[in-house]
Design a protein around this motif. Sequence first.
Motif, mmCIF file in Angstrom:
data_model
loop_
_atom_site.group_PDB
_atom_site.id
_atom_site.type_symbol
_atom_site.label_atom_id
_atom_site.label_comp_id
_atom_site.label_asym_id
_atom_site.label_seq_id
_atom_site.Cartn_x
_atom_site.Cartn_y
_atom_site.Cartn_z
ATOM 1 N N LEU A 1 28.654 -29.766 21.861
ATOM 2 C CA LEU A 1 30.024 -30.617 21.517
ATOM 3 C C LEU A 1 31.044 -29.677 21.272
ATOM 4 O O LEU A 1 32.318 -29.642 21.508
ATOM 5 C CB LEU A 1 29.823 -31.436 20.274
ATOM 6 N N ALA A 2 30.678 -28.520 20.634
ATOM 7 C CA ALA A 2 31.616 -27.271 20.219
ATOM 8 C C ALA A 2 32.362 -26.627 21.523
ATOM 9 O O ALA A 2 33.258 -26.539 21.643
ATOM 10 C CB ALA A 2 31.085 -26.188 19.401
ATOM 11 N N GLY B 1 34.593 -29.519 23.130
ATOM 12 C CA GLY B 1 35.710 -29.498 22.525
ATOM 13 C C GLY B 1 36.803 -28.397 22.562
ATOM 14 O O GLY B 1 38.004 -28.480 22.677
ATOM 15 N N GLY B 2 36.156 -27.202 22.605
ATOM 16 C CA GLY B 2 37.117 -26.239 22.809
ATOM 17 C C GLY B 2 37.578 -26.070 24.383
ATOM 18 O O GLY B 2 38.923 -25.851 24.740
ATOM 19 N N ALA C 1 38.371 -28.924 26.136
ATOM 20 C CA ALA C 1 39.294 -29.998 25.973
ATOM 21 C C ALA C 1 40.810 -29.534 25.233
ATOM 22 O O ALA C 1 41.900 -29.695 25.767
ATOM 23 C CB ALA C 1 38.771 -31.106 25.190
ATOM 24 N N ALA C 2 40.558 -28.743 24.252
ATOM 25 C CA ALA C 2 41.601 -28.191 23.666
ATOM 26 C C ALA C 2 42.237 -27.259 24.314
ATOM 27 O O ALA C 2 43.809 -27.297 24.363
ATOM 28 C CB ALA C 2 41.211 -27.630 22.144
#
Length: 165
Positions: free
Chosen positions: A33-34, A37-38, A40-41
């Motif tokens: 997930l990290a 998320g990174g 996508a950011a």
Amino acid sequence: MADNEAEGGADTTEVAAQPKSKFKLIVMVVGLLAVLGGGAATYFVFFRGGHDDEKHVEAVKVKPPVFVDVPDMLVNLTGNPGERVQYLKVKVVLELKEEKQIEELKPNMPRVTDIFQTYMRELRASDLNGSAGLFRLKEELTRRVNNAVAPVKVSAVLFKEIMVQ
């Protein structure tokens, strides 16, 4: 009995192995997930950047407000019997959003003046003390003028001059 001991021993090793495997699974899910998320950011920051937002801000033009002068007013303030009479002199401007509202407002200007004078004659000098008193006066005049000229919306009542004597 040996069989029971062997079975009991096997159960404890399986129980001990389960928490370790669950912990590993949780760590892998959190790590995945990290990373997602990174990614996508990074995509939103670099590839979809804020350049489009700047173009939209420039495209929107804000119309400047229009101002209408109200005739100067001089009223006596309410006081206790035997006290010196005090006067209030006010120069007021009405703020409108569009220029076409001026033509709708002008026929109602005598009504606006009458409403202002009627209200201000009931004030005491203590009602006008400080910035809070002037703010209350401004809000009350705005509310009253909007009730008097109902289809037209006055944004604010602005003071050019206020004098209590």
